[in-house]
Design an enzyme around this catalytic site. Structure first.
Site: not given
Ligand code: SAH
Length: 346
Positions: A94, A107, A114, A118, A121, A166, A220-221, A296, A339
């Site tokens: 997507e 995006c 992936c 996480c 996610c 990633e 993504s910390l 989300n 996200c």
């Molecule tokens: N793998 C990479 C690229 C994905 S970016 C990364 O982790 O940075 C997608 C972003 O959305 C990341 O910052 C992730 O941590 C965040 N994310 C994942 N699940 C989410 C959710 N349910 N609600 C809000 N942000 C989320």
């Protein structure tokens, strides 16, 4: 005999020029075909109208043109568009177009599924099927650029690698795609308008720094405390915060490029003063800013967005410490385009 035909888009411009020389033609023909493939996004050899019929037939005999197909498009009430993109082998990823008053952002995805895990996610629940190759990444951008011109009367202005996957686990192809996106023969976009977002793979962050890449880095910390981060992003066990921090310091030293930390505040997970203080300390290691992302929900209620008070405490404390902080509102929630919601539901 039917040999498997090669994907012509896997060839570099040099290789394409060499191919034509080997065929007894001019190297220049390689430039023309390259332009058709990348600047004009040709999907067939037949459509390459300034190339002779014989040459087109010859190309047809040697090559295929693999390309993506936008299978399904959903539009959100807020103008966000989500594409389900079918790859040449039938797999789906997507990508999302996010318009604001002043810009349109693409995006894009870098992997099918992936490789990371996480827990908050939706994409992590699809196991990683494969990496995208560079033209599959590039094509997503081209498709969104077209939609941007069509629906918003302007070209695409920004790209974030925040779709599925990633990007640093598919580094080579992501970099090749960015090269094409920024080159004159591709879209000619400035690398400053491109952000690669990673969960934080220290070795790859160092590699990017060594290669003096010009795009921006987001990490993504979500927590600056190892124990907490490992509980929500289990791979943090393999890449603990100290390694990440050192890699980020190295990145800044080499590139002088400020880092963006993406951060969701969840109730009962990272919403205490202790969590805020740890983030402030982490931000001191290298010039950075914090993007607080709205959560989300992806279903089971294990995670829920922290209270407004807790979020405001983050904002207040970061600001008091002169760290730039922004709250990013989610876009495209109604179509599962926000996200962490990309999961090929349809
Ligand atoms: N793998 C990479 C690229 C994905 S970016 C990364 O982790 O940075 C997608 C972003 O959305 C990341 O910052 C992730 O941590 C965040 N994310 C994942 N699940 C989410 C959710 N349910 N609600 C809000 N942000 C989320």
């Amino acid at each position: 005999m039917t040999a498997v035909k090669k994907d012509i888009r896997a060839l570099t411009k040099e290789e394409l020029r060499d191919f034509f020389i080997a065929q007894g033609d001019k190297a220049f023909r390689g430039n023309q075909v390259y332009e058709w493939l990348w600047q004009k996004s040709a999907h067939t050899f037949e459509g390459m109208t300034n190339i002779s019929k014989d040459t087109r037939t010859m190309l047809e005999a040697h090559f295929v043109i693999n390309h993506i197909e936008v299978d399904q498009m959903q539009r959100s009430a807020d103008g966000t568009t989500k594409n389900a993109v079918r790859l040449h082998d039938g797999l789906i990823v997507e990508s999302v177009l996010i318009p604001t008053d002043t810009r349109t952002t693409a995006c894009v995805s870098s992997q099918v599924g992936c490789s990371l895990d996480c827990r908050f996610c939706a994409t992590a629940r699809l196991k990683r099927m494969r990496n995208l190759n560079s033209d599959e990444i590039y094509d997503q951008v081209v498709a969104i650029d077209r939609q941007s011109r069509l629906y918003h009367n302007r070209p695409l202005s920004n790209i974030v690698f925040m779709g599925m996957g990633e990007p640093l686990m598919n580094y080579k192809n992501v970099l090749m795609a960015i090269e094409k996106i920024t080159s004159k023969e591709g879209l000619g976009m400035s690398p400053k308008r491109i952000t690669v977002s990673t969960s934080g793979v220290p070795k790859m962050i160092r590699k990017m720094a060594d290669e003096s890449v010009k795009f921006k880095l987001a990490v993504s910390l979500h927590s600056a405390i190892d124990e907490v981060r490992t509980s929500i992003m289990p791979f943090n066990k393999t890449f603990p915060l100290q390694d990440l921090r050192e890699a980020l310091q190295y990145w800044y030293q080499k590139t002088r490029n400020r880092i963006t930390y993406e951060y969701v505040v969840w109730q009962g997970i990272n919403d205490s003063q202790n969590d805020v203080d740890a983030l402030v300390r982490f931000c001191r290691f290298a010039p950075s800013k914090v993007n607080l992302i709205e959560y989300n929900p992806i279903d089971d209620g294990e995670f829920s967005q922290a209270s407004q008070e807790a979020i405001q405490r983050y904002v207040r404390t970061l600001e008091q410490n002169n760290i730039t902080v922004t709250i990013r509102r989610s876009r495209g929630k109604d179509i599962d385009a926000a996200c962490g919601q990309l999961a090929n539901k349809t």
